[in-house]
Write a protein that holds these residues in place. Sequence first.
Motif, PDB file in Angstrom:
ATOM      1  N   GLN A  22      23.585   6.335  94.952  1.00  0.00           N
ATOM      2  CA  GLN A  22      22.141   6.612  94.627  1.00  0.00           C
ATOM      3  C   GLN A  22      22.098   7.959  93.767  1.00  0.00           C
ATOM      4  OE1 GLN A  22      19.627   4.545  94.721  1.00  0.00           O
ATOM      5  NE2 GLN A  22      18.459   5.913  93.645  1.00  0.00           N
ATOM      6  N   ARG A  23      22.670   9.094  94.372  1.00  0.00           N
ATOM      7  CA  ARG A  23      22.517  10.363  93.762  1.00  0.00           C
ATOM      8  C   ARG A  23      22.923  10.272  92.162  1.00  0.00           C
ATOM      9  NH1 ARG A  23      25.964  14.436  96.750  1.00  0.00           N
ATOM     10  NH2 ARG A  23      25.176  15.866  94.907  1.00  0.00           N
ATOM     11  N   ILE A  24      24.191   9.390  92.027  1.00  0.00           N
ATOM     12  CA  ILE A  24      24.562   9.195  90.447  1.00  0.00           C
ATOM     13  C   ILE A  24      23.615   8.601  89.730  1.00  0.00           C
ATOM     14  CG2 ILE A  24      26.235   8.079  89.089  1.00  0.00           C
ATOM     15  CD1 ILE A  24      28.325   8.631  91.119  1.00  0.00           C
ATOM     16  N   LYS A  25      22.951   7.516  90.228  1.00  0.00           N
ATOM     17  CA  LYS A  25      21.810   6.793  89.593  1.00  0.00           C
ATOM     18  C   LYS A  25      20.833   7.870  89.204  1.00  0.00           C
ATOM     19  CE  LYS A  25      22.940   2.316  91.241  1.00  0.00           C
ATOM     20  NZ  LYS A  25      22.360   0.993  92.160  1.00  0.00           N
ATOM     21  N   ASP A  26      20.275   8.685  90.108  1.00  0.00           N
ATOM     22  CA  ASP A  26      19.185   9.516  89.772  1.00  0.00           C
ATOM     23  C   ASP A  26      19.498  10.488  88.879  1.00  0.00           C
ATOM     24  OD1 ASP A  26      17.726   8.314  91.804  1.00  0.00           O
ATOM     25  OD2 ASP A  26      18.161   9.869  93.443  1.00  0.00           O
ATOM     26  N   ASP A  39      21.650  10.002  86.423  1.00  0.00           N
ATOM     27  CA  ASP A  39      21.796   9.304  85.196  1.00  0.00           C
ATOM     28  C   ASP A  39      20.423   9.216  84.541  1.00  0.00           C
ATOM     29  OD1 ASP A  39      24.233   9.153  85.119  1.00  0.00           O
ATOM     30  OD2 ASP A  39      24.337   6.953  85.960  1.00  0.00           O
ATOM     31  N   ALA A  40      19.321   8.886  85.525  1.00  0.00           N
ATOM     32  CA  ALA A  40      17.966   8.748  85.024  1.00  0.00           C
ATOM     33  C   ALA A  40      17.540  10.045  84.635  1.00  0.00           C
ATOM     34  CB  ALA A  40      17.163   7.993  86.216  1.00  0.00           C
ATOM     35  N   GLU A  41      17.809  11.208  85.020  1.00  0.00           N
ATOM     36  CA  GLU A  41      17.328  12.467  84.901  1.00  0.00           C
ATOM     37  C   GLU A  41      17.997  12.700  83.455  1.00  0.00           C
ATOM     38  OE1 GLU A  41      17.435  17.025  86.247  1.00  0.00           O
ATOM     39  OE2 GLU A  41      18.062  15.667  87.765  1.00  0.00           O
ATOM     40  N   ARG A  42      19.304  12.612  83.313  1.00  0.00           N
ATOM     41  CA  ARG A  42      19.822  12.953  82.059  1.00  0.00           C
ATOM     42  C   ARG A  42      19.426  12.020  81.073  1.00  0.00           C
ATOM     43  NH1 ARG A  42      23.243  10.497  78.537  1.00  0.00           N
ATOM     44  NH2 ARG A  42      24.945  11.553  77.509  1.00  0.00           N
ATOM     45  N   ALA A  43      18.976  10.662  81.210  1.00  0.00           N
ATOM     46  CA  ALA A  43      18.609   9.872  80.110  1.00  0.00           C
ATOM     47  C   ALA A  43      17.243  10.445  79.681  1.00  0.00           C
ATOM     48  CB  ALA A  43      18.291   8.840  80.617  1.00  0.00           C
ATOM     49  N   GLY A  44      16.050  11.314  80.624  1.00  0.00           N
ATOM     50  CA  GLY A  44      15.052  11.722  80.359  1.00  0.00           C
ATOM     51  C   GLY A  44      15.331  12.908  79.479  1.00  0.00           C
ATOM     52  N   ILE A  45      16.021  13.957  79.946  1.00  0.00           N
ATOM     53  CA  ILE A  45      16.315  15.008  79.148  1.00  0.00           C
ATOM     54  C   ILE A  45      16.924  14.927  77.781  1.00  0.00           C
ATOM     55  CG2 ILE A  45      17.975  16.925  79.102  1.00  0.00           C
ATOM     56  CD1 ILE A  45      17.747  16.853  82.326  1.00  0.00           C
ATOM     57  N   PHE A  46      17.775  13.664  77.745  1.00  0.00           N
ATOM     58  CA  PHE A  46      18.225  13.371  76.240  1.00  0.00           C
ATOM     59  C   PHE A  46      17.194  13.031  75.385  1.00  0.00           C
ATOM     60  CE2 PHE A  46      19.948  10.132  73.391  1.00  0.00           C
ATOM     61  CZ  PHE A  46      20.939  10.760  72.848  1.00  0.00           C
ATOM     62  N   GLU A  47      16.335  12.082  76.027  1.00  0.00           N
ATOM     63  CA  GLU A  47      15.145  11.785  75.111  1.00  0.00           C
ATOM     64  C   GLU A  47      14.355  12.740  74.809  1.00  0.00           C
ATOM     65  OE1 GLU A  47      14.229   8.707  73.732  1.00  0.00           O
ATOM     66  OE2 GLU A  47      15.984   8.141  74.332  1.00  0.00           O
ATOM     67  N   GLN A  48      13.936  13.843  75.357  1.00  0.00           N
ATOM     68  CA  GLN A  48      13.340  14.910  75.387  1.00  0.00           C
ATOM     69  C   GLN A  48      13.976  15.783  74.112  1.00  0.00           C
ATOM     70  OE1 GLN A  48      12.568  17.387  78.578  1.00  0.00           O
ATOM     71  NE2 GLN A  48      11.450  18.908  77.245  1.00  0.00           N
ATOM     72  N   ALA A  49      15.178  15.800  74.487  1.00  0.00           N
ATOM     73  CA  ALA A  49      16.205  16.815  73.105  1.00  0.00           C
ATOM     74  C   ALA A  49      16.028  15.964  71.837  1.00  0.00           C
ATOM     75  CB  ALA A  49      17.494  17.012  73.617  1.00  0.00           C
ATOM     76  N   LYS A  50      16.151  14.586  71.948  1.00  0.00           N
ATOM     77  CA  LYS A  50      16.052  14.008  70.627  1.00  0.00           C
ATOM     78  C   LYS A  50      14.770  13.998  69.987  1.00  0.00           C
ATOM     79  CE  LYS A  50      15.894   8.875  69.974  1.00  0.00           C
ATOM     80  NZ  LYS A  50      16.396   7.610  70.290  1.00  0.00           N
ATOM     81  N   GLU A  51      13.424  14.081  70.793  1.00  0.00           N
ATOM     82  CA  GLU A  51      12.565  14.176  69.929  1.00  0.00           C
ATOM     83  C   GLU A  51      12.178  15.587  69.653  1.00  0.00           C
ATOM     84  OE1 GLU A  51       9.797  11.898  69.633  1.00  0.00           O
ATOM     85  OE2 GLU A  51      11.221  10.444  70.242  1.00  0.00           O
ATOM     86  N   GLU A  52      12.685  16.454  70.028  1.00  0.00           N
ATOM     87  CA  GLU A  52      12.465  17.866  69.624  1.00  0.00           C
ATOM     88  C   GLU A  52      13.478  17.961  68.262  1.00  0.00           C
ATOM     89  OE1 GLU A  52      13.814  20.619  72.735  1.00  0.00           O
ATOM     90  OE2 GLU A  52      12.034  20.029  73.970  1.00  0.00           O
ATOM     91  N   ALA A  53      14.462  17.392  68.314  1.00  0.00           N
ATOM     92  CA  ALA A  53      15.472  17.478  67.177  1.00  0.00           C
ATOM     93  C   ALA A  53      14.707  16.728  65.908  1.00  0.00           C
ATOM     94  CB  ALA A  53      16.942  16.669  67.496  1.00  0.00           C
ATOM     95  N   LEU A  54      14.145  15.540  66.248  1.00  0.00           N
ATOM     96  CA  LEU A  54      13.523  14.703  65.271  1.00  0.00           C
ATOM     97  C   LEU A  54      12.383  15.556  64.668  1.00  0.00           C
ATOM     98  CD1 LEU A  54      13.630  12.019  63.796  1.00  0.00           C
ATOM     99  CD2 LEU A  54      12.293  11.105  65.671  1.00  0.00           C
ATOM    100  N   GLU A  55      11.749  16.094  65.414  1.00  0.00           N
ATOM    101  CA  GLU A  55      10.520  17.050  64.903  1.00  0.00           C
ATOM    102  C   GLU A  55      11.014  18.130  64.092  1.00  0.00           C
ATOM    103  OE1 GLU A  55       7.210  16.494  65.172  1.00  0.00           O
ATOM    104  OE2 GLU A  55       7.748  14.427  66.105  1.00  0.00           O
ATOM    105  N   LYS A  56      12.206  18.638  64.388  1.00  0.00           N
ATOM    106  CA  LYS A  56      12.594  19.663  63.609  1.00  0.00           C
ATOM    107  C   LYS A  56      13.289  19.131  62.121  1.00  0.00           C
ATOM    108  CE  LYS A  56      14.312  23.008  67.276  1.00  0.00           C
ATOM    109  NZ  LYS A  56      15.641  23.461  67.897  1.00  0.00           N
ATOM    110  N   ALA A  57      13.732  18.033  62.468  1.00  0.00           N
ATOM    111  CA  ALA A  57      14.320  17.305  60.954  1.00  0.00           C
ATOM    112  C   ALA A  57      13.036  16.775  60.056  1.00  0.00           C
ATOM    113  CB  ALA A  57      15.047  16.058  61.305  1.00  0.00           C
ATOM    114  N   LYS A  58      11.916  16.286  60.902  1.00  0.00           N
ATOM    115  CA  LYS A  58      10.948  15.907  59.916  1.00  0.00           C
ATOM    116  C   LYS A  58      10.274  17.217  59.243  1.00  0.00           C
ATOM    117  CE  LYS A  58       9.516  11.886  62.773  1.00  0.00           C
ATOM    118  NZ  LYS A  58       8.457  11.459  63.443  1.00  0.00           N
ATOM    119  N   ALA A  59      10.247  18.232  60.101  1.00  0.00           N
ATOM    120  CA  ALA A  59       9.608  19.621  59.295  1.00  0.00           C
ATOM    121  C   ALA A  59      10.459  20.004  58.119  1.00  0.00           C
ATOM    122  CB  ALA A  59       9.365  20.839  60.450  1.00  0.00           C
ATOM    123  N   ALA A  60      11.752  20.050  58.350  1.00  0.00           N
ATOM    124  CA  ALA A  60      12.756  20.212  57.259  1.00  0.00           C
ATOM    125  C   ALA A  60      12.713  19.408  56.083  1.00  0.00           C
ATOM    126  CB  ALA A  60      14.193  20.266  57.865  1.00  0.00           C
TER     127      ALA A  60
END
Length: 109
Positions: free
Chosen positions: A8-12, A14-35
């Motif tokens: 259960q801890r591993i599943k939690d 993994d879910a937290e990691r997926a959320g952080i990954f999506e947030q990092a992806k959105e931030e990088a995408l915004e920087k790329a769009k600005a560039a």
Amino acid sequence: MAEKSAIQRIKDLDAERAGIFEQAKEEALEKAKAAVAELNALGLDYTLTSGGKGAKARPGKGKGAIKAAACPICEFQTAPPHDGRTHRNQKKKGPFSAAELKEKGLVKV
């Protein structure tokens, strides 16, 4: 209250990691769009694409491709085409004999 199992801890995590990954992806995408917007403001024509693997090489159009032209040594064309590199093992560079053409699988055109 019971302690969470390791699974259960591993599943939690993994879910937290997926959320952080999506947030990092959105931030990088915004920087790329600005560039890209900045490049376009400079008069350059750039677009942002997703999932591309780049330009694909066209078969037969690159390093090592032999043109269907007369060989500079033989001064005749063959099928399949050959060029001066085919003569690299000849002691004295010159046109191929009929036997050499047959051995190499070449036919005069």
